[in-house]
Design a protein around this motif. Structure first.
Motif, PDB file in Angstrom:
ATOM      1  N   GLU A 257       1.048  -1.364   0.070  1.00 32.64           N
ATOM      2  CA  GLU A 257       0.005   0.077  -0.110  1.00 32.64           C
ATOM      3  C   GLU A 257       0.768   1.177  -0.099  1.00 32.64           C
ATOM      4  O   GLU A 257       0.562   2.123  -0.691  1.00 32.64           O
ATOM      5  CB  GLU A 257      -0.998  -0.051   1.177  1.00 32.64           C
ATOM      6  CG  GLU A 257      -2.146  -1.154   1.157  1.00 32.64           C
ATOM      7  CD  GLU A 257      -2.895  -1.305   2.496  1.00 32.64           C
ATOM      8  OE1 GLU A 257      -2.606  -0.374   3.473  1.00 32.64           O
ATOM      9  OE2 GLU A 257      -3.625  -2.154   2.639  1.00 32.64           O
ATOM     10  N   LEU A 258       2.028   1.122   0.744  1.00 29.75           N
ATOM     11  CA  LEU A 258       2.950   2.408   0.820  1.00 29.75           C
ATOM     12  C   LEU A 258       3.626   2.490  -0.467  1.00 29.75           C
ATOM     13  O   LEU A 258       3.680   3.713  -0.992  1.00 29.75           O
ATOM     14  CB  LEU A 258       3.927   1.962   1.603  1.00 29.75           C
ATOM     15  CG  LEU A 258       4.105   2.450   3.011  1.00 29.75           C
ATOM     16  CD1 LEU A 258       5.086   1.985   4.009  1.00 29.75           C
ATOM     17  CD2 LEU A 258       4.228   4.245   3.241  1.00 29.75           C
ATOM     18  N   ALA A 259       3.883   1.498  -1.204  1.00 34.51           N
ATOM     19  CA  ALA A 259       4.527   1.362  -2.502  1.00 34.51           C
ATOM     20  C   ALA A 259       3.637   1.817  -3.688  1.00 34.51           C
ATOM     21  O   ALA A 259       3.909   3.036  -4.256  1.00 34.51           O
ATOM     22  CB  ALA A 259       4.915   0.069  -3.123  1.00 34.51           C
ATOM     23  N   ILE A 260       2.294   1.652  -3.497  1.00 30.51           N
ATOM     24  CA  ILE A 260       1.134   2.353  -4.408  1.00 30.51           C
ATOM     25  C   ILE A 260       1.195   3.958  -4.087  1.00 30.51           C
ATOM     26  O   ILE A 260       1.049   4.803  -4.860  1.00 30.51           O
ATOM     27  CB  ILE A 260      -0.096   1.948  -4.330  1.00 30.51           C
ATOM     28  CG1 ILE A 260      -0.014   0.285  -4.518  1.00 30.51           C
ATOM     29  CG2 ILE A 260      -1.201   2.564  -4.720  1.00 30.51           C
ATOM     30  CD1 ILE A 260      -0.006   0.253  -6.174  1.00 30.51           C
ATOM     31  N   GLU A 261       1.085   4.222  -2.757  1.00 32.35           N
ATOM     32  CA  GLU A 261       1.106   5.693  -2.248  1.00 32.35           C
ATOM     33  C   GLU A 261       2.301   6.439  -2.634  1.00 32.35           C
ATOM     34  O   GLU A 261       2.217   7.678  -3.290  1.00 32.35           O
ATOM     35  CB  GLU A 261       0.899   5.764  -0.696  1.00 32.35           C
ATOM     36  CG  GLU A 261      -0.473   5.353  -0.494  1.00 32.35           C
ATOM     37  CD  GLU A 261      -1.748   6.047  -1.008  1.00 32.35           C
ATOM     38  OE1 GLU A 261      -1.659   7.083  -1.304  1.00 32.35           O
ATOM     39  OE2 GLU A 261      -2.653   5.395  -1.720  1.00 32.35           O
ATOM     40  N   ASN A 262       3.291   5.832  -2.669  1.00 32.91           N
ATOM     41  CA  ASN A 262       4.717   6.466  -3.102  1.00 32.91           C
ATOM     42  C   ASN A 262       4.864   6.724  -4.560  1.00 32.91           C
ATOM     43  O   ASN A 262       5.271   7.816  -4.977  1.00 32.91           O
ATOM     44  CB  ASN A 262       5.890   5.584  -2.730  1.00 32.91           C
ATOM     45  CG  ASN A 262       6.506   5.857  -1.175  1.00 32.91           C
ATOM     46  OD1 ASN A 262       6.194   6.901  -0.671  1.00 32.91           O
ATOM     47  ND2 ASN A 262       7.207   4.681  -0.468  1.00 32.91           N
ATOM     48  N   GLY A 263       4.190   5.843  -5.209  1.00 30.50           N
ATOM     49  CA  GLY A 263       4.086   5.848  -6.779  1.00 30.50           C
ATOM     50  C   GLY A 263       3.281   7.072  -7.170  1.00 30.50           C
ATOM     51  O   GLY A 263       3.679   7.688  -7.819  1.00 30.50           O
ATOM     52  N   LYS A 264       2.298   7.234  -6.489  1.00 25.97           N
ATOM     53  CA  LYS A 264       1.202   8.447  -6.917  1.00 25.97           C
ATOM     54  C   LYS A 264       1.771   9.853  -6.561  1.00 25.97           C
ATOM     55  O   LYS A 264       1.323  10.903  -6.657  1.00 25.97           O
ATOM     56  CB  LYS A 264      -0.030   8.186  -5.852  1.00 25.97           C
ATOM     57  CG  LYS A 264      -0.821   7.230  -6.343  1.00 25.97           C
ATOM     58  CD  LYS A 264      -2.172   7.058  -5.497  1.00 25.97           C
ATOM     59  CE  LYS A 264      -3.044   5.606  -6.293  1.00 25.97           C
ATOM     60  NZ  LYS A 264      -4.093   5.256  -5.138  1.00 25.97           N
ATOM     61  N   LEU A 265       2.689   9.962  -5.501  1.00 24.30           N
ATOM     62  CA  LEU A 265       3.616  11.027  -5.418  1.00 24.30           C
ATOM     63  C   LEU A 265       4.236  11.801  -6.524  1.00 24.30           C
ATOM     64  O   LEU A 265       4.537  13.016  -6.576  1.00 24.30           O
ATOM     65  CB  LEU A 265       4.542  10.994  -4.081  1.00 24.30           C
ATOM     66  CG  LEU A 265       3.958  10.686  -2.915  1.00 24.30           C
ATOM     67  CD1 LEU A 265       5.152  10.323  -1.749  1.00 24.30           C
ATOM     68  CD2 LEU A 265       3.153  11.795  -2.161  1.00 24.30           C
ATOM     69  N   ASN A 266       4.295  10.883  -7.603  1.00 22.82           N
ATOM     70  CA  ASN A 266       4.984  11.210  -8.904  1.00 22.82           C
ATOM     71  C   ASN A 266       3.994  10.869 -10.140  1.00 22.82           C
ATOM     72  O   ASN A 266       3.030  10.403  -9.926  1.00 22.82           O
ATOM     73  CB  ASN A 266       6.271  10.262  -8.850  1.00 22.82           C
ATOM     74  CG  ASN A 266       7.272  10.538  -8.117  1.00 22.82           C
ATOM     75  OD1 ASN A 266       7.939  11.367  -7.819  1.00 22.82           O
ATOM     76  ND2 ASN A 266       7.113   9.456  -6.805  1.00 22.82           N
ATOM     77  N   ASP A 267       4.321  11.732 -11.192  1.00 21.82           N
ATOM     78  CA  ASP A 267       3.618  11.797 -12.310  1.00 21.82           C
ATOM     79  C   ASP A 267       4.113  10.390 -13.243  1.00 21.82           C
ATOM     80  O   ASP A 267       5.284  10.248 -13.404  1.00 21.82           O
ATOM     81  CB  ASP A 267       3.863  13.084 -13.300  1.00 21.82           C
ATOM     82  CG  ASP A 267       3.291  14.320 -12.481  1.00 21.82           C
ATOM     83  OD1 ASP A 267       2.136  13.992 -11.984  1.00 21.82           O
ATOM     84  OD2 ASP A 267       3.839  15.233 -12.815  1.00 21.82           O
ATOM     85  N   TYR A 268       3.217   9.586 -13.507  1.00 24.68           N
ATOM     86  CA  TYR A 268       3.564   8.406 -14.136  1.00 24.68           C
ATOM     87  C   TYR A 268       2.428   8.063 -15.099  1.00 24.68           C
ATOM     88  O   TYR A 268       1.378   8.090 -14.667  1.00 24.68           O
ATOM     89  CB  TYR A 268       4.347   7.367 -13.543  1.00 24.68           C
ATOM     90  CG  TYR A 268       3.308   6.620 -12.664  1.00 24.68           C
ATOM     91  CD1 TYR A 268       2.670   5.523 -13.088  1.00 24.68           C
ATOM     92  CD2 TYR A 268       3.063   7.046 -11.200  1.00 24.68           C
ATOM     93  CE1 TYR A 268       1.777   4.735 -12.219  1.00 24.68           C
ATOM     94  CE2 TYR A 268       2.274   6.373 -10.249  1.00 24.68           C
ATOM     95  CZ  TYR A 268       1.436   5.291 -10.935  1.00 24.68           C
ATOM     96  OH  TYR A 268       0.850   4.574  -9.937  1.00 24.68           O
ATOM     97  N   SER A 269       2.948   7.341 -16.237  1.00 28.29           N
ATOM     98  CA  SER A 269       1.719   6.666 -17.086  1.00 28.29           C
ATOM     99  C   SER A 269       1.602   5.297 -17.107  1.00 28.29           C
ATOM    100  O   SER A 269       0.780   4.738 -17.839  1.00 28.29           O
ATOM    101  CB  SER A 269       2.137   7.376 -18.567  1.00 28.29           C
ATOM    102  OG  SER A 269       3.291   7.106 -18.847  1.00 28.29           O
ATOM    103  N   GLY A 270       2.614   4.542 -16.577  1.00 27.29           N
ATOM    104  CA  GLY A 270       2.772   3.309 -16.734  1.00 27.29           C
ATOM    105  C   GLY A 270       1.535   2.515 -15.708  1.00 27.29           C
ATOM    106  O   GLY A 270       0.927   3.141 -15.008  1.00 27.29           O
ATOM    107  N   ILE A 271       1.490   1.378 -15.657  1.00 28.80           N
ATOM    108  CA  ILE A 271       0.851   0.550 -14.740  1.00 28.80           C
ATOM    109  C   ILE A 271       1.359   0.007 -13.783  1.00 28.80           C
ATOM    110  O   ILE A 271       2.505  -0.409 -13.911  1.00 28.80           O
ATOM    111  CB  ILE A 271      -0.184  -0.727 -15.412  1.00 28.80           C
ATOM    112  CG1 ILE A 271      -0.782  -0.162 -16.759  1.00 28.80           C
ATOM    113  CG2 ILE A 271      -0.877  -1.411 -14.690  1.00 28.80           C
ATOM    114  CD1 ILE A 271      -1.221  -1.214 -17.707  1.00 28.80           C
TER     115      ILE A 271
END
Length: 394
Positions: A257-271
């Motif tokens: 869940e932390l990994a998902i949240e950390n991802g969302k702190l940045n702009d990205y277009s991948g899955i």
């Protein structure tokens, strides 16, 4: 208090090793208490060869803080100068787009059993030994002054949490304020967060910073598998650098869940996908399903906390290298890491070479790395991190 050691113990201190084990001590005051200064004299000439702090509860009975025949006044200024010196070693890193770093790396910076990590304006100090209790106040003041942080959090290892020799509390804010226990920080331009109150260790693992950056830079338009992902260090760098699909795998759903949240702190277009479960089983499941990834990163927790576990650890590393090879696509990259200090770097790299040579594909070793600049090494056991990059040629 004055201490005399066996010839072997004395030799170890003279060579600069920071640990004196109980079985090396020949003579010691009966009244010695944890935190007392231990002045170590040579056996024959009665010269001072080192100064340490006595730890009654540890098999490492004396932890060296000054390795020299020169005199030293162990006071607030002594520790302050050490902290300033440690900060200066990190200056190169602080010129990059990063505001997170390890300011004190235990023995390697002359503070055995003490870690200090900075996340943006928050300093997290973790104590692993009670030897620091008598000196803590002045050390914390120096850390605040040198790092210019706004908030200080104290974290305690389990043995210190269970001790009655202090009134410290794990996860307590001891200076400044903290609106949220999750603190955002930047690592080479990529945004992350760390739970500095309840997170593992000090909230995050800073040692792989440069490897995460490197994997990120190689991930554009690639599919990536991040095994033992924890809070998604490698995953988030890959996503932020244009990976098309990233799969974070960890046994802890909370970490994912932390990994998902950390991802969302940045702009990205991948899955960004996650797999919760035992890494060995889940990797086998992916192999059965015919899954392959352009980049596979395998960064497990330490498998060898004791010497007796080294052989089992090596078997596990061999298994992971084999599973990783099967999951790496044609001309893909396999990144294998170890943080077991008891498994030496050469031994780890030799093992990876042997296992990968046993597979049917040709590969080349692209790179071997160790610690980032904020994890300097001053003695053999301090060099725990190693990471190998293996490119398959077909």
């Amino acid at each position: 208090m004055a201490v005399k050691l066996s010839s072997k113990g004395e030799q170890s201190v003279v060579k600069g090793h920071p640990w004196v084990f109980s079985n090396s001590i020949v003579k010691l005051n009966d009244s010695a208490r944890t935190g007392d200064l231990a002045i170590i004299f040579s056996k024959n000439k009665n010269k001072v060869i080192g100064i340490g702090l006595y730890d009654a509860k540890s098999p490492i009975r004396i932890k060296i803080i000054h390795n020299a025949e020169t005199k030293a006044d162990i006071n607030a200024d002594f520790f302050h100068q050490k902290i300033k010196s440690a900060f200066e070693k990190r200056s190169e890193l602080l010129q990059s787009n990063s505001n997170s770093y390890r300011l004190l790396f235990g023995e390697n910076d002359g503070f055995p059993g003490l870690i200090a990590d900075v996340y943006s304006s928050v300093l997290v100090v973790k104590l692993y030994s009670e030897i620091w209790l008598p000196y803590l106040e002045s050390i914390l003041n120096s850390l605040k002054q040198v790092s210019k942080v706004e908030t200080v959090v104290i974290r305690l290892s389990r043995n210190i949490q269970n001790s009655k020799n202090h009134n410290l509390e794990d996860g307590k804010v001891i200076y400044g304020t903290l609106e949220n226990e999750v603190v955002e920080f930047i690592e080479y331009g990529v945004k992350f967060s760390a739970n500095v109150i309840k997170g593992h260790k000090t909230g995050y693992f800073l040692d792989h910073r440069h490897n995460r950056k490197r994997v990120g830079e190689l991930s554009n338009n690639k599919t990536v598998l991040d095994v033992f992902s924890y809070a998604g260090g490698f995953s988030v760098h890959a996503l932020a650098n244009g990976a098309t699909e990233v799969t974070s795998m960890d046994i802890s759903k909370q970490a994912l869940e932390l990994a998902i949240e950390n991802g969302k702190l940045n702009d990205y277009s991948g899955i960004h996908k996650t797999i919760a479960g035992d890494a060995f089983s889940e990797m086998k499941n992916l192999i059965k399903r015919g899954k392959r990834f352009d980049i596979v990163v395998i960064d497990p927790p330490s498998f060898a906390k004791q010497r007796s576990e080294v052989n089992l650890a090596k078997k596990k590393y061999a298994q992971l290298a084999e599973l990783g090879e099967k999951l790496t696509a044609k001309k893909g990259l396999l990144v294998l890491a170890s943080c077991s200090s008891r498994v030496l770097a050469q031994s780890f790299f030799d093992l990876n070479n042997r296992v990968l040579n046993e597979q049917s594909r040709l590969f080349e070793t692209v790179l071997k790395t160790q610690h980032d600049v904020d994890h300097p090494i001053s003695f053999p056991e301090g060099a725990y991190l190693k990471c190998g990059y293996y490119r398959f040629l077909e």
